[in-house]
Every structure is written in structure tokens, then in C-alpha cells.
Design an enzyme around this catalytic site. Sequence first.
Site, short mmCIF file in Angstrom:
data_model
loop_
_atom_site.label_atom_id
_atom_site.label_comp_id
_atom_site.label_asym_id
_atom_site.label_seq_id
_atom_site.Cartn_x
_atom_site.Cartn_y
_atom_site.Cartn_z
N GLU A 299 37.86 37.03 44.97
CA GLU A 299 38.05 38.03 46.02
C GLU A 299 38.82 37.50 47.24
O GLU A 299 38.49 36.44 47.76
CB GLU A 299 36.68 38.54 46.47
CG GLU A 299 36.73 39.66 47.49
CD GLU A 299 35.45 40.44 47.50
OE1 GLU A 299 35.27 41.30 46.60
OE2 GLU A 299 34.58 40.18 48.35
N ASN B 117 25.11 43.88 42.50
CA ASN B 117 25.28 43.13 43.74
C ASN B 117 23.98 42.43 44.11
O ASN B 117 22.95 43.07 44.32
CB ASN B 117 25.71 44.08 44.88
CG ASN B 117 26.30 43.32 46.06
OD1 ASN B 117 26.25 42.09 46.10
ND2 ASN B 117 26.87 44.05 47.01
N LYS C 84 38.75 46.86 46.78
CA LYS C 84 37.36 46.73 47.21
C LYS C 84 37.23 47.41 48.56
O LYS C 84 37.74 46.94 49.57
CB LYS C 84 37.04 45.24 47.30
CG LYS C 84 35.58 44.94 47.56
CD LYS C 84 34.77 45.27 46.35
CE LYS C 84 33.87 44.17 45.84
NZ LYS C 84 33.42 43.20 46.78
N GLU D 35 28.95 49.91 41.23
CA GLU D 35 28.05 48.88 41.75
C GLU D 35 26.65 49.39 42.05
O GLU D 35 26.49 50.46 42.64
CB GLU D 35 28.66 48.30 43.03
CG GLU D 35 27.83 47.18 43.64
CD GLU D 35 28.47 46.62 44.88
OE1 GLU D 35 29.51 45.94 44.76
OE2 GLU D 35 27.95 46.86 45.99
N LYS E 208 38.95 37.74 50.77
CA LYS E 208 37.95 38.17 51.76
C LYS E 208 38.14 37.33 53.01
O LYS E 208 37.88 36.14 53.01
CB LYS E 208 36.56 37.94 51.14
CG LYS E 208 35.39 38.49 51.91
CD LYS E 208 34.09 38.27 51.13
CE LYS E 208 32.94 39.05 51.69
NZ LYS E 208 31.68 38.81 50.94
N GLU F 80 27.52 39.93 41.03
CA GLU F 80 28.28 39.88 42.28
C GLU F 80 27.51 39.25 43.43
O GLU F 80 26.33 39.56 43.62
CB GLU F 80 28.64 41.31 42.75
CG GLU F 80 29.35 42.17 41.75
CD GLU F 80 29.59 43.57 42.34
OE1 GLU F 80 29.97 44.46 41.58
OE2 GLU F 80 29.37 43.78 43.55
N SER F 81 28.20 38.44 44.20
CA SER F 81 27.77 37.95 45.52
C SER F 81 26.83 36.75 45.51
O SER F 81 25.88 36.69 44.71
CB SER F 81 27.08 39.04 46.35
OG SER F 81 27.89 40.17 46.50
O1 IGP Z 1 31.36 36.67 49.31
P1 IGP Z 1 30.47 36.68 48.13
O2 IGP Z 1 29.02 36.43 48.47
O3 IGP Z 1 30.94 35.75 47.05
O4 IGP Z 1 30.51 38.17 47.53
C1 IGP Z 1 31.68 38.73 46.97
C2 IGP Z 1 31.48 40.23 46.70
O5 IGP Z 1 30.50 40.37 45.72
C3 IGP Z 1 31.10 40.98 47.98
O6 IGP Z 1 32.17 40.85 48.86
C4 IGP Z 1 30.78 42.45 47.75
C5 IGP Z 1 30.07 42.97 46.72
N1 IGP Z 1 29.98 44.31 46.83
C6 IGP Z 1 30.62 44.70 47.94
C7 IGP Z 1 30.81 45.99 48.47
C8 IGP Z 1 31.54 46.10 49.61
C9 IGP Z 1 32.04 44.97 50.27
C10 IGP Z 1 31.87 43.69 49.74
C11 IGP Z 1 31.14 43.55 48.58
#
Ligand code: IGP
Length: 256
Positions: A52, A182, A113, A161, A54, A215-216
Site C-alpha cells: 500500500e 481488517n 483505497k 472489507e 500510504k 489486512e493491517s
Molecule cells: O498500515 P497497515 O497496518 O499495514 O494497514 C494497511 C491497510 O490494511 C490499512 O491501510 C487499511 C485497511 N482497511 C482500510 C480502510 C480504509 C483505510 C485504510 C485501511
Amino acid sequence: MDFSKVPGVLGRIVAGRVQDYRDADPDLGAPRAGERRFEAALRGPSLSLIAEVKRASPSEGAIAPLDPATAARAYEQGGASAISCLTEPRHFDGHLGALREVVGAVALPVLRKDFVVHPAMLREAADYGASAALLMVSVLGEAVGEYLEMAHHLGLDALVEVHDERELDIALGSGARILGVNNRDLTTLNIDLAVSPRLIRRARGAGFGGVLVAESGYRTAADLGPVRDLADAVLVGSSLARSGDLARATRELLAP
Ligand SMILES: O=P(O)(O)OC[C@@H](O)[C@@H](O)c1c[nH]c2ccccc12
């Protein structure tokens, strides 16, 4: 739709997007052919990575002043299977132009995104060359099914999601082909890496045959252990973006 009931941090982000698109034209135009490139890129024998772009987030503030095209190229060189590009401006320092830059910089499929609250956001995603768009059940609720149809009308894949069992059941009923779980609760910003394995098992148990994305919150190759033989793909942003050497960090994350 009434988005005023979305709670916490997520509610504030969504309220901004509702304002931004209040007067936008909802017309999607003629149907476009779907190539399903995003979906295809995530299927494979080993765990795929969606890397991503970001630059900032509500939980971390400024992350890194990435040039979107340069970052995406580094992720591609490092072995990512797809790119996620944040386009939300107020909390994630993204913009729609970044999507076009990323699409032009790499051969990989690109996910828009954002916090989709209006059909125009999907039309933009397609116009700017995205292969897929994010649809959040925490934002759209039961309307996610309609948004899924709109995405498909535009030839886009959709990453649907979820964060809990209730949202997962809505997603499973919507006809989604790609499900993301997520680990971050966007109403509180808390991360729990146990959420993805739990909901991915539940989705498989319910007979879901599509693509599953964790995710995340992933920082190291070791962190991926609990989803390695369970998910089709992982979505990673902050830890790669912050690394200083994005290609190398991508390679190290993917090293078994
Ligand atoms: O930065 P991380 O912890 O690696 O996460 C990425 C991504 O999953 C996260 O940005 C995200 C997951 N779902 C979202 C919905 C909106 C905005 C952002 C997100």
C-alpha cells in the site's frame, strides 16, 4: 443512504467523504468489460502481497512522504502482486491523482483505497485506471451488494472489507468474490492480529470459495505466520512505507 450512524474515527472520515461527493453525478455510464486482474493477481500457490502507498493515517499521523509512482515501482521490484493506493485526502494524505500516477508506473493491478460512499467514487476509480476498489461493510452495511454490482458494471473488482462476524455474514450474502478482513477496528484504531485468522476460517467454513485477504498490522515475515496457509493475500502499508527501502522491505516481508 444515511451514513451519520457510522461510529468513532471512521464516522468522522466518512462524514468528510459524504460532503466531498454531495453534489457528484451518480451516473455510471455504459457497462465496461471486467478483466478481473486484481482477483487473478491474488490467486496463487503462495501468499500474495498487496503493498500500500500510504503517506499518513489517523493512527500514526505522517508515515513517510512517499512519491506514489516511485513507491509503487519499488513495491513491484520487491515482488508485490498488486498495489493499494490511498486516495482519501484529510486523514491519509492521499489524492486521486496519485492513483493515475501509480497506474502509469507499474504493470501490477491497482486498488483504489478510499471510503466509498457515492457511486461517483467508483466511476472515478475506473476512469483513473484502477483494477479494483475497496468497499467497506462497516460503512455501507447491507448496501454493499448494490455497490458491488456498480463496481462490476464498471469492470472493477471489489475488495469487500469486514472486521467482525456480523459484517462477514453481510459480505458473504452480497456475492463478494474478494473478501478482506481488517485486523484494525476503524472505530477505535485498535489492532488485533487474531481477527483475520478467525474470520477467514469462518468464511471458509461457510463455503466461501473466493479470494481472502488479511489486512493491517503486519510488520515482519514472522507476523504473517498465522495467515500464511489460510489467506490468499495480505495487505500491508505502514511498515513498508516507513522502511526507507521499500523494495528491500517488500522482499524481506515475503521471504519465507
Ligand atoms: O498500515 P497497515 O497496518 O499495514 O494497514 C494497511 C491497510 O490494511 C490499512 O491501510 C487499511 C485497511 N482497511 C482500510 C480502510 C480504509 C483505510 C485504510 C485501511
